[in-house]
Design a protein around this motif. Sequence first.
Motif, short mmCIF file in Angstrom:
data_model
loop_
_atom_site.label_atom_id
_atom_site.label_comp_id
_atom_site.label_asym_id
_atom_site.label_seq_id
_atom_site.Cartn_x
_atom_site.Cartn_y
_atom_site.Cartn_z
N CYS A 111 2.50 -40.05 -6.98
CA CYS A 111 1.88 -39.58 -8.22
C CYS A 111 1.16 -38.25 -7.98
CB CYS A 111 0.91 -40.63 -8.75
SG CYS A 111 0.57 -40.47 -10.49
N GLY A 112 0.56 -38.10 -6.81
CA GLY A 112 -0.09 -36.83 -6.46
C GLY A 112 0.91 -35.69 -6.45
N ILE A 113 2.08 -35.92 -5.87
CA ILE A 113 3.14 -34.90 -5.85
C ILE A 113 3.58 -34.57 -7.28
CG2 ILE A 113 5.55 -34.47 -5.20
CD1 ILE A 113 4.97 -36.04 -2.60
N ALA A 114 3.79 -35.61 -8.08
CA ALA A 114 4.21 -35.40 -9.47
C ALA A 114 3.17 -34.60 -10.25
CB ALA A 114 4.46 -36.75 -10.15
N THR A 115 1.91 -34.87 -9.98
CA THR A 115 0.83 -34.16 -10.68
C THR A 115 0.84 -32.68 -10.37
OG1 THR A 115 -0.51 -36.16 -10.68
CG2 THR A 115 -1.67 -34.07 -10.99
N VAL A 116 1.02 -32.34 -9.10
CA VAL A 116 1.07 -30.93 -8.70
C VAL A 116 2.24 -30.24 -9.39
CG1 VAL A 116 1.48 -29.38 -6.75
CG2 VAL A 116 -0.13 -31.28 -6.51
N ILE A 117 3.39 -30.88 -9.40
CA ILE A 117 4.58 -30.29 -10.03
C ILE A 117 4.38 -30.16 -11.54
CG2 ILE A 117 7.02 -30.71 -10.57
CD1 ILE A 117 7.26 -31.83 -7.67
N ALA A 118 3.88 -31.21 -12.18
CA ALA A 118 3.67 -31.17 -13.64
C ALA A 118 2.62 -30.15 -14.03
CB ALA A 118 3.29 -32.56 -14.16
N GLU A 119 1.64 -29.92 -13.18
CA GLU A 119 0.63 -28.92 -13.49
C GLU A 119 1.23 -27.51 -13.43
OE1 GLU A 119 -3.73 -27.38 -11.93
OE2 GLU A 119 -3.02 -29.34 -11.33
N GLU A 120 2.08 -27.28 -12.45
CA GLU A 120 2.69 -25.95 -12.32
C GLU A 120 3.84 -25.75 -13.30
OE1 GLU A 120 4.21 -22.83 -8.96
OE2 GLU A 120 2.85 -24.46 -8.46
N TYR A 121 4.55 -26.83 -13.62
CA TYR A 121 5.69 -26.77 -14.53
C TYR A 121 5.49 -27.81 -15.64
CZ TYR A 121 7.60 -24.23 -10.60
OH TYR A 121 7.77 -23.32 -9.59
N PRO A 122 4.60 -27.54 -16.58
CA PRO A 122 4.24 -28.53 -17.60
C PRO A 122 5.38 -28.96 -18.52
CG PRO A 122 3.25 -26.40 -18.11
CD PRO A 122 3.88 -26.27 -16.76
N ASP A 123 6.46 -28.20 -18.56
CA ASP A 123 7.58 -28.56 -19.44
C ASP A 123 8.63 -29.43 -18.75
OD1 ASP A 123 6.45 -27.20 -21.58
OD2 ASP A 123 7.41 -25.31 -21.02
N ILE A 124 8.41 -29.79 -17.49
CA ILE A 124 9.38 -30.63 -16.79
C ILE A 124 9.41 -32.00 -17.48
CG2 ILE A 124 7.76 -31.53 -15.04
CD1 ILE A 124 10.17 -31.28 -13.03
N THR A 125 10.62 -32.49 -17.71
CA THR A 125 10.76 -33.78 -18.37
C THR A 125 10.77 -34.89 -17.31
OG1 THR A 125 13.18 -33.82 -18.27
CG2 THR A 125 12.16 -32.72 -20.20
N PRO A 126 10.50 -36.12 -17.71
CA PRO A 126 10.60 -37.21 -16.75
C PRO A 126 11.98 -37.30 -16.12
CG PRO A 126 9.40 -37.95 -18.68
CD PRO A 126 9.95 -36.58 -19.00
N ALA A 127 13.03 -37.11 -16.90
CA ALA A 127 14.40 -37.17 -16.36
C ALA A 127 14.62 -36.05 -15.34
CB ALA A 127 15.42 -37.08 -17.49
N GLN A 128 14.14 -34.85 -15.64
CA GLN A 128 14.27 -33.75 -14.68
C GLN A 128 13.51 -34.06 -13.40
OE1 GLN A 128 12.78 -30.66 -17.27
NE2 GLN A 128 14.83 -29.83 -17.62
N PHE A 129 12.31 -34.65 -13.53
CA PHE A 129 11.55 -34.98 -12.33
C PHE A 129 12.28 -36.04 -11.51
CE2 PHE A 129 8.49 -37.34 -9.83
CZ PHE A 129 7.93 -36.31 -9.10
N ARG A 130 12.85 -37.06 -12.17
CA ARG A 130 13.59 -38.09 -11.43
C ARG A 130 14.78 -37.47 -10.69
NH1 ARG A 130 12.37 -40.92 -16.21
NH2 ARG A 130 14.47 -40.58 -17.06
N ASN A 131 15.50 -36.58 -11.36
CA ASN A 131 16.64 -35.91 -10.71
C ASN A 131 16.18 -35.02 -9.57
OD1 ASN A 131 18.63 -37.13 -12.26
ND2 ASN A 131 18.49 -35.57 -13.85
N LEU A 132 15.08 -34.33 -9.76
CA LEU A 132 14.50 -33.50 -8.70
C LEU A 132 14.14 -34.36 -7.49
CD1 LEU A 132 13.33 -30.68 -7.88
CD2 LEU A 132 11.17 -31.46 -8.88
N LEU A 133 13.55 -35.50 -7.74
CA LEU A 133 13.17 -36.41 -6.66
C LEU A 133 14.41 -36.91 -5.92
CD1 LEU A 133 10.72 -37.86 -5.43
CD2 LEU A 133 11.10 -39.69 -7.08
N LYS A 134 15.44 -37.28 -6.66
CA LYS A 134 16.68 -37.78 -6.05
C LYS A 134 17.32 -36.72 -5.15
CE LYS A 134 17.81 -40.79 -9.93
NZ LYS A 134 18.72 -41.02 -11.07
N SER A 135 17.30 -35.47 -5.59
CA SER A 135 17.96 -34.39 -4.84
C SER A 135 17.07 -33.77 -3.78
CB SER A 135 18.46 -33.31 -5.80
OG SER A 135 17.36 -32.66 -6.42
#
Length: 176
Positions: free
Chosen positions: A108-132
Amino acid sequence: INISSGITSESDKLKAAIDYAESKGVIVISAVGNDNKIAAGRMFYPAAYDTVIGVGAIDAGKVIASFSQRNKSVMAVMYGVDIKVPGIKNSDRYTTVSGTSYAAAALCGIATVIAEEYPDITPAQFRNLLKSSSQDLGEPGYDIVYGYGVPDTEALKVNLRLLTATITNGLNETTD
């Protein structure tokens, strides 16, 4: 949202809440559970829902924790064994803890840093980012023990830049 608890059966109300969070662009991360030793097949919700990032626990050697659930709810793993944290009763002392809740909080800490820098990232994009962007552990590719593996911060940075460039280029193409 970090959810470090779960229930062992599906719930219409819980599913509706998870679907609502997804529709509002909220990334939901949940612990997969600590019952592997006593109930290996047990699944916990919300981690078992497809749109939730279920997190298992690994130790410092990147080996799955004996207590961490192993099933289709595991999307990723994080360090969750022998974690030093401030004590609850006395903030001057630290205590050592283990659990998938601590692993979920770390992701969740990692997700928070990414969402703060890229506030328009969607949950699906984050899941795909995590997978890759995860270091594959265990069986090659996805497996029910390690999911897609442990997030690799350098790969996350590179793939996030690529994702951002793709989104930006897509926007520029539609506005030109």
